[in-house]
Design a protein around this motif. Structure first.
Motif, short mmCIF file in Angstrom:
data_model
loop_
_atom_site.label_atom_id
_atom_site.label_comp_id
_atom_site.label_asym_id
_atom_site.label_seq_id
_atom_site.Cartn_x
_atom_site.Cartn_y
_atom_site.Cartn_z
N LEU A 283 -41.09 6.18 15.10
CA LEU A 283 -40.24 5.47 14.44
C LEU A 283 -40.23 4.18 15.41
O LEU A 283 -39.98 3.30 14.32
N ALA A 284 -40.51 3.81 16.60
CA ALA A 284 -40.21 2.87 17.30
C ALA A 284 -41.54 2.05 16.91
O ALA A 284 -41.12 0.14 16.56
N ARG A 285 -42.84 2.74 16.31
CA ARG A 285 -43.96 1.07 15.68
C ARG A 285 -43.12 0.77 14.44
O ARG A 285 -43.32 -0.25 13.66
N LEU A 286 -42.69 1.64 13.69
CA LEU A 286 -42.05 1.27 12.45
C LEU A 286 -40.99 0.68 12.51
O LEU A 286 -41.16 -0.07 12.01
N PHE A 287 -40.04 0.36 13.49
CA PHE A 287 -39.07 -0.61 13.00
C PHE A 287 -39.61 -1.56 13.78
O PHE A 287 -39.44 -3.00 13.49
N LYS A 288 -40.38 -1.72 14.79
CA LYS A 288 -41.05 -3.05 15.26
C LYS A 288 -41.80 -3.91 14.03
O LYS A 288 -41.36 -5.42 13.92
N LEU A 289 -42.78 -3.16 13.24
CA LEU A 289 -43.52 -3.24 12.32
C LEU A 289 -42.55 -4.05 11.28
O LEU A 289 -42.49 -5.33 10.80
N TYR A 290 -41.68 -3.16 10.47
CA TYR A 290 -40.34 -3.79 9.60
C TYR A 290 -39.80 -4.71 10.48
O TYR A 290 -39.39 -5.38 9.05
N GLN A 291 -39.26 -5.08 11.18
CA GLN A 291 -38.41 -5.99 11.52
C GLN A 291 -39.27 -7.21 11.59
O GLN A 291 -37.95 -8.28 11.01
N LYS A 292 -40.24 -7.81 10.67
CA LYS A 292 -41.15 -8.90 11.12
C LYS A 292 -40.72 -8.79 9.75
O LYS A 292 -41.22 -9.86 9.08
N VAL A 293 -40.82 -8.03 8.54
CA VAL A 293 -40.78 -8.01 7.19
C VAL A 293 -39.91 -8.31 6.50
O VAL A 293 -38.69 -7.75 7.59
N GLU A 294 -39.11 -9.26 6.00
CA GLU A 294 -37.85 -10.01 5.41
C GLU A 294 -37.01 -8.28 4.27
O GLU A 294 -38.10 -8.49 3.88
N ASN A 295 -36.03 -8.14 5.05
CA ASN A 295 -35.42 -7.54 4.13
C ASN A 295 -36.24 -5.66 5.16
O ASN A 295 -35.95 -5.08 4.01
N GLY A 296 -36.83 -5.55 5.71
CA GLY A 296 -37.81 -4.36 6.12
C GLY A 296 -37.02 -3.65 6.75
O GLY A 296 -37.56 -1.60 6.45
N LEU A 297 -35.81 -3.94 6.98
CA LEU A 297 -34.82 -2.63 7.61
C LEU A 297 -34.03 -1.98 7.26
O LEU A 297 -33.70 -0.90 7.29
N GLU A 298 -33.63 -2.88 6.08
CA GLU A 298 -32.31 -1.66 5.32
C GLU A 298 -33.22 -0.48 4.83
O GLU A 298 -32.35 0.59 4.58
N PRO A 299 -34.06 -0.26 4.25
CA PRO A 299 -34.35 1.06 3.54
C PRO A 299 -34.54 2.18 4.62
O PRO A 299 -34.31 2.85 4.85
N ILE A 300 -35.13 1.45 6.01
CA ILE A 300 -35.45 2.55 7.36
C ILE A 300 -34.06 2.81 7.62
O ILE A 300 -33.28 3.97 7.84
N ALA A 301 -32.86 1.46 7.89
CA ALA A 301 -31.67 2.24 8.19
C ALA A 301 -30.74 3.07 7.16
O ALA A 301 -30.32 3.98 6.93
N ALA A 302 -31.14 2.95 6.00
CA ALA A 302 -30.46 4.36 4.61
C ALA A 302 -31.07 5.32 5.50
O ALA A 302 -29.85 6.63 4.54
N ILE A 303 -32.02 5.01 5.32
CA ILE A 303 -33.14 7.12 5.18
C ILE A 303 -31.93 7.61 6.85
O ILE A 303 -32.27 8.86 6.54
N VAL A 304 -32.19 6.92 7.68
CA VAL A 304 -31.54 7.35 8.62
C VAL A 304 -30.29 7.56 8.50
O VAL A 304 -29.76 8.55 9.42
N LYS A 305 -29.70 6.32 8.20
CA LYS A 305 -28.00 7.48 7.94
C LYS A 305 -27.73 8.32 6.99
O LYS A 305 -27.11 9.37 7.20
N GLU A 306 -29.33 8.30 5.68
CA GLU A 306 -28.94 10.22 5.25
C GLU A 306 -28.94 10.77 5.83
O GLU A 306 -28.53 12.10 5.54
N HIS A 307 -30.40 10.79 7.12
CA HIS A 307 -30.77 11.74 8.10
C HIS A 307 -29.91 12.36 9.04
O HIS A 307 -29.26 13.72 8.82
N VAL A 308 -28.81 11.43 10.27
CA VAL A 308 -28.05 12.04 10.31
C VAL A 308 -26.52 12.59 9.84
O VAL A 308 -25.44 12.97 10.65
N THR A 309 -26.34 11.64 8.58
CA THR A 309 -24.85 13.00 7.75
C THR A 309 -25.38 14.40 7.82
O THR A 309 -24.93 14.55 7.82
#
Length: 758
Positions: A283-309
């Motif tokens: 997960l840390a690697r996924l974040f670090k990689l997509y942190q450099k991609v424009e608008n790359g974190l929003e889909p991951i955050a949406a999945i995290v929100k869905e999972h925690v919910t």
């Protein structure tokens, strides 16, 4: 000095001899051959003389022209034939050699014709000799060999990408040539960087398709990370620094951005699987990689929100199941620490994930907040989650509750307040918490004063001073009450006769420990509370025994003398007594004042004589409901010091009671708890407070804005209310009330607008 005029052809012949020698030296035809200082001085002097002669014998322009023609002839006759025969790596090596030779030749030619650079070039605004020489090399040599040269460099880079060993120093030299062709790396960018980026894009496009098909997400991410690092090292080794973000950007676009959703949704190994299996490193690697991609974190955050919910909703559903199967739903509904603890553990787990693996990124903080707000406000059963959270706080803050060290207590309080911040009904929490805080303070049941102050400070930090003002007032009130206790005891010690004359008591003493005073044999003290800070308690009139009436009269005399502007109201339901009871052995019973009054009634009748319920109501002069709660605590609870006839779990109007002479207990001191006469939360009072807050916000907004539409007013009101979230229809109802009371009026020209009435 010889002032003989040097003719053009004569002088050029001597200069050209030295140039020919320079070319032989560069081609290493004779390794022993070199230019001496004398030869250099001779050539320089010839050029100088030919440029300083008077017209028509001043040959500056002719020498400038012949300088360019000589370099052009050298490049066309000596350099290009060799380069045209070379391919691939050999072309790279040869061009590097020829460029170095050209630099040496250019340096010596500028030395020979230095006078031209100093005067003729500047006076006639001509290109300097170095610029002219570079332009010739760029036009004659570089432009022709550039396609093959670029292709050879790209071929070497691709070999390195395939794992072969290449000459990085040679590649660095080749890249440097691009940089020297034109300022600001224009040639490098257009001729090498753009083809390199296009070639890289195509290569990683194919690799992405191959890896997606054969690799799970963690392995794909490791390969993508390695590719980015490799391309970055490649730039550091032999490419220009400006290429690094562009080259890595191409790699990220092809490996990550173009396939983000496919990777995140990958069956069996996607983002949901990583969250489910707690793969923190991936997960840390996924974040670090997509942190450099424009608008790359929003889909991951949406999945995290869905999972925690989803995790939180499962906890809520589990509580629903427990309540449905519980034998005593009322008891389970009021106190369910496991439910709150589960929410705390869930929050701690994913807050740690957000802080560590996702580096506290705002997208994930927002996702966590929105997820918890979804299910933390899903009430199950009769008790709201705000009440359950307040009950949980009470459980860990009162004596006899959870045993925790100071560090553990502080940590648990911090986590609890973080969970509290997601509640939409913060005012309900405050109402319940304030009632429970009052009980802990008045019953001396706080496990730690520091913990009480700590949680109030944390609540104030999140909600402001207004939210905690009454809680802080209660704590300060007790400190003020301590001053009253000291003054009262001091007066009993120094001037007891004054209090005796003004009261029913006959004997006063300050010999008791602490703040207690002795009034006709009864140890007595009083807590004086300020009405505005504390919850509103039910005033229960009761027939007090003479012993307590004497104590009250003494304190009333003291208080009236000390503060003539204030009025004391006695809340007997909050009083505590220690009653000594003689059964087969002696026990000290810790009871409320109401219970003590009921127990003392049995001293007035024989031991085995019953007192009916109605008779007890008459003796105590209380309401039947109050009498039922008092007698239930004495005859139906754990310690049944009073015997009830008939035996049952409840109290009815036909019951009768007597002293339980057979009562026994292994403990000498017994606490007989009684059900509170006041609810821990009063929904009606909460709704009234909300109505006041809504109306205050409406008036405050309209006073500032003067005129607003209905939609704008409702939106602003909702944005200003932080402790609860009313429905728009409730806000509309309060607006109508304010119109009726002439705080607002409807705009006659536009019915959907309101105007403030000063």
């Amino acid at each position: 000095m010889d002032n003989e005029i040097i003719k053009l052809e004569e002088g050029w012949a001597e200069i050209d001899k030295s140039i020919e020698k320079l070319i032989r030296i560069l081609s290493q035809e004779n390794p022993q051959e070199s230019l001496t200082r004398k030869e250099y001085a001779h050539v320089y002097t010839k050029c100088y003389t030919m440029c300083t002669q008077r017209s028509p014998d001043n040959f500056s322009q002719e020498l400038y022209t012949r300088h360019g023609e000589r370099i052009k002839d050298y490049l066309e006759s000596a350099v290009m034939p060799v380069l045209r025969e070379k391919r691939d790596e050999y072309l790279l090596k040869e061009l590097v050699v020829r460029w170095k030779q050209h630099e040496i030749m250019d340096k010596w030619m500028r030395r020979f014709f230095m006078y031209l650079d100093r005067y003729h070039v500047k006076h006639h605004s001509l290109p300097e000799l170095h610029e002219a020489s570079l332009k010739l090399f760029r036009t004659i040599v570089f432009q022709e060999v550039k396609p093959a040269f670029v292709a050879a460099i790209l071929a070497q880079i691709n070999k390195e990408r395939d794992g072969e060993v290449v000459d990085r120093f040679l590649l660095k030299q080749c890249v440097d040539i691009f940089g020297k062709m034109m300022p600001q790396l224009k040639v490098y960018t257009a001729s090498l960087e753009e083809p390199l980026l296009a070639d890289t894009r195509e290569m990683y496009r194919k690799k992405a398709q191959e890896w997606i098909e054969q690799d799970a997400l963690p392995e794909y991410l490791r390969k993508a990370e390695a590719s980015l690092e490799t391309e970055g090292e490649r730039v550091d080794n032999y490419l220009e620094a400006q290429t690094k973000p562009r080259l890595q950007g191409v790699v990220m676009d092809e490996l990550l951005a173009q396939h983000e959703m496919a990777l995140l949704e990958k069956e069996g190994s996607g983002c949901r699987a990583l969250l489910r299996d707690d793969k923190s490193e991936d997960l840390a690697r996924l974040f670090k990689l997509y942190q450099k991609v424009e608008n790359g974190l929003e889909p991951i955050a949406a999945i995290v929100k869905e999972h925690v919910t989803k995790q939180g909703v499962e906890i809520v559903k589990k509580r629903e199941t427990v309540l449905a199967s519980a034998q005593s739903q009322k008891e389970k509904d009021a106190h369910d620490p496991t439910f709150v603890q589960s929410l705390l553990d869930l929050h701690e787990k994913y807050q740690s994930l957000v802080k560590k693996e996702f580096e506290g990124d705002s997208f994930f903080q927002k996702a966590l907040k929105e997820a918890f707000e979804t299910f933390v406000n899903q009430d199950v059963g009769k008790r709201s989650n705000a009440e359950l959270l307040a009950n949980f706080c009470d459980r860990i803050l009162k004596t006899g509750g959870v045993k925790l060290s100071d560090t553990e207590m502080e940590s648990l309080l911090e986590r609890t307040v973080q969970l509290f911040s997601y509640l939409s009904e913060k005012d309900t929490f405050a109402d319940v918490y304030r009632n429970q805080l009052a009980k802990r303070l008045l019953m001396n049941r706080s496990a730690s004063d520091d913990a009480e102050h700590s949680i109030i400070s944390k609540l104030r930090l999140r909600c402001g001073a207004q939210f905690t003002s009454k809680m802080e007032g209660m704590v300060k009130d007790l400190l003020t009450g301590n001053d009253f206790k000291k003054d009262f005891k001091e007066q009993v010690r120094t001037k007891p006769e004054v209090l005796v004359q003004a009261s029913l008591a006959s004997e006063l003493s300050a010999s008791a420990p602490g703040d207690l005073v002795v009034i006709d044999g009864v140890e007595f003290t009083v807590e004086v509370l300020t009405t505005g800070h504390w919850p509103s308690y039910k005033m229960v009139p009761i027939e007090l025994p003479p012993e307590l009436l004497k104590c009250i009269s003494v304190y009333q005399a003291f208080y009236d003398n000390k503060t003539s502007q204030r009025c004391l109201k006695w809340v007997h339901s909050l009083g505590n007594c220690s009653v000594r009871a003689q059964f087969k052995r002696t026990y000290d019973l810790q009871v409320t004042t109401l219970q003590a009054c009921a127990l003392l009634q049995f001293n007035a009748v024989p031991e085995d004589e019953y007192i009916s319920f109605q008779d007890m109501v008459t003796r105590l002069n209380v309401e039947e409901e109050v009498a039922k709660r008092i007698l239930h605590s004495l005859s139906c609870a754990k310690h049944r010091v009073i015997e009830k006839e008939p035996k049952s779990k409840g109290i009815s109007r036909t019951d009768k009671f007597k002293f339980n002479s057979s009562f026994q207990s292994p403990m000498r001191k017994l606490r007989l708890p009684m059900a509170s006469l006041d609810e821990s939360s009063n929904p009606k009072r909460v709704q009234e407070d909300r109505s006041i807050a809504i109306e205050a916000a409406i008036v405050r907004i309209m006073k500032a804005r003067k005129r607003l539409s209905h939609q704008e007013l409702v939106a602003e009101v909702l944005s200003q209310l932080h402790f609860f979230s009313p429905a728009p229809r409730v806000v509309k109802r309060r607006i109508e009330h304010l119109i009726d009371r002439e705080y607002l009026e409807r705009d006659e020209s536009q019915a959907n607008f309101y105007k403030y009435l000063a």
